[in-house]
Design a protein around this motif. Structure first.
Motif, PDB file in Angstrom:
ATOM      1  N   LEU A  77     -31.692  -2.100  62.251  1.00  0.00           N
ATOM      2  CA  LEU A  77     -33.133  -2.300  62.317  1.00  0.00           C
ATOM      3  C   LEU A  77     -33.853  -1.070  62.869  1.00  0.00           C
ATOM      4  CD1 LEU A  77     -33.362  -5.999  63.558  1.00  0.00           C
ATOM      5  CD2 LEU A  77     -33.583  -5.124  61.236  1.00  0.00           C
ATOM      6  N   SER A  78     -33.201  -0.330  63.756  1.00  0.00           N
ATOM      7  CA  SER A  78     -33.827   0.855  64.344  1.00  0.00           C
ATOM      8  C   SER A  78     -33.728   2.069  63.426  1.00  0.00           C
ATOM      9  CB  SER A  78     -33.169   1.186  65.680  1.00  0.00           C
ATOM     10  OG  SER A  78     -31.838   1.644  65.480  1.00  0.00           O
ATOM     11  N   GLY A  79     -32.851   1.982  62.417  1.00  0.00           N
ATOM     12  CA  GLY A  79     -32.650   3.119  61.527  1.00  0.00           C
ATOM     13  C   GLY A  79     -31.527   4.031  61.961  1.00  0.00           C
ATOM     14  N   GLU A  80     -30.890   3.708  63.100  1.00  0.00           N
ATOM     15  CA  GLU A  80     -29.754   4.525  63.543  1.00  0.00           C
ATOM     16  C   GLU A  80     -28.647   4.488  62.499  1.00  0.00           C
ATOM     17  OE1 GLU A  80     -26.557   4.761  67.265  1.00  0.00           O
ATOM     18  OE2 GLU A  80     -28.385   3.566  67.473  1.00  0.00           O
ATOM     19  N   LEU A  81     -28.436   3.301  61.908  1.00  0.00           N
ATOM     20  CA  LEU A  81     -27.585   3.180  60.730  1.00  0.00           C
ATOM     21  C   LEU A  81     -28.535   3.125  59.536  1.00  0.00           C
ATOM     22  CD1 LEU A  81     -24.876   0.587  61.872  1.00  0.00           C
ATOM     23  CD2 LEU A  81     -24.562   3.031  61.460  1.00  0.00           C
ATOM     24  N   ALA A  82     -28.566   4.181  58.762  1.00  0.00           N
ATOM     25  CA  ALA A  82     -29.578   4.335  57.709  1.00  0.00           C
ATOM     26  C   ALA A  82     -29.236   3.525  56.462  1.00  0.00           C
ATOM     27  CB  ALA A  82     -29.694   5.809  57.339  1.00  0.00           C
ATOM     28  N   PRO A  83     -30.256   3.191  55.656  1.00  0.00           N
ATOM     29  CA  PRO A  83     -30.011   2.508  54.382  1.00  0.00           C
ATOM     30  C   PRO A  83     -29.010   3.284  53.536  1.00  0.00           C
ATOM     31  CG  PRO A  83     -32.358   2.561  54.858  1.00  0.00           C
ATOM     32  CD  PRO A  83     -31.698   3.413  55.890  1.00  0.00           C
TER      33      PRO A  83
END
Length: 228
Positions: free
Chosen positions: A22-28
């Motif tokens: 959700l934070s974008g630390e793990l990107a799409p």
């Protein structure tokens, strides 16, 4: 489950991965490899596998051919469909909630939207997510339909990723203006108009998203970069 009970290892891993997505630390589109995650988190591989399976059900991780998994990719089409689905569910929640929205519940909605406004002004994505989640929780609680609540929770959780990744999006103000108008209509007991306004908000939102790719440019560029 009692909120005071400690999380199981699977729940703790799932919670951490959910926060990172959700934070974008793990990107799409980022690959999810159980062994690497287990090593990084210093846990055995079993709770990682179970946590990943849970996030696949939640729609935050997608299963690919040949047993590959990745953080669910975001494209303009998938993001637009997600917002369309959220609109259908929140409009249904509001319609069912209206008979149970007393003055205190409407006051809570006002507080949630005021908090959301302050967070958007500060471009504080975490606080904005918390405020919007509070708004959603008030509606679904008043609606009193557990199955509807479960669906809203799943779709809303996936939607928060767009909010956090798109913290410079001009659509933030569009959200704030329309949700504020919905709450104002509820305060004035104009319930039918409030439902119509919320429904139109999502209809116009998806139109804007389809017409202007800029708010999701970071998503499309990331996808194009992986495919190149």
């Amino acid at each position: 489950m009692d909120d005071d009970q400690p999380l199981t290892r699977v729940e703790a891993v799932a919670q951490l991965l959910r926060q990172q997505i959700l934070s974008g630390e793990l990107a799409p589109g980022e690959p999810i490899k159980d062994a690497e995650l287990a090593n990084r988190l210093q846990v055995s591989i079993t709770p990682v596998r179970e946590a990943v399976a849970q996030l696949i059900k939640d729609g935050l991780i997608e299963a690919l051919p040949n047993k590959r998994r990745q953080v669910t990719a975001l494209t303009l089409e998938s993001a637009t469909e997600l917002m369309d689905t959220l609109g259908i569910l929140l409009t249904a929640s509001l319609r069912r909630a209206i008979p149970h929205l007393d003055g205190s519940a409407v006051a809570e909605l006002r507080t949630a939207i005021d908090d959301y406004g302050r967070a958007t002004d500060a471009r504080d994505t975490r606080s904005a997510t918390v405020a919007f989640d509070h708004f959603v929780h008030i509606l679904t609680t008043a609606a009193g339909n557990r199955e509807l609540t479960a669906l809203v929770d799943t779709v809303a959780t996936r939607s928060y990723r767009l909010l956090r990744l798109g913290n410079d999006s001009p659509l933030w103000q569009f959200w704030l203006d329309n949700l504020t108008a919905v709450v104002t209509l509820l305060e004035n007991e104009k319930y039918t108009r409030a439902v119509t306004r919320l429904e139109k908000h999502f209809s116009k939102l998806t139109e804007k998203m389809r017409a202007d790719e800029r708010p999701l440019g970071f998503i499309l560029q990331t996808t194009a970069g992986r495919e190149a």
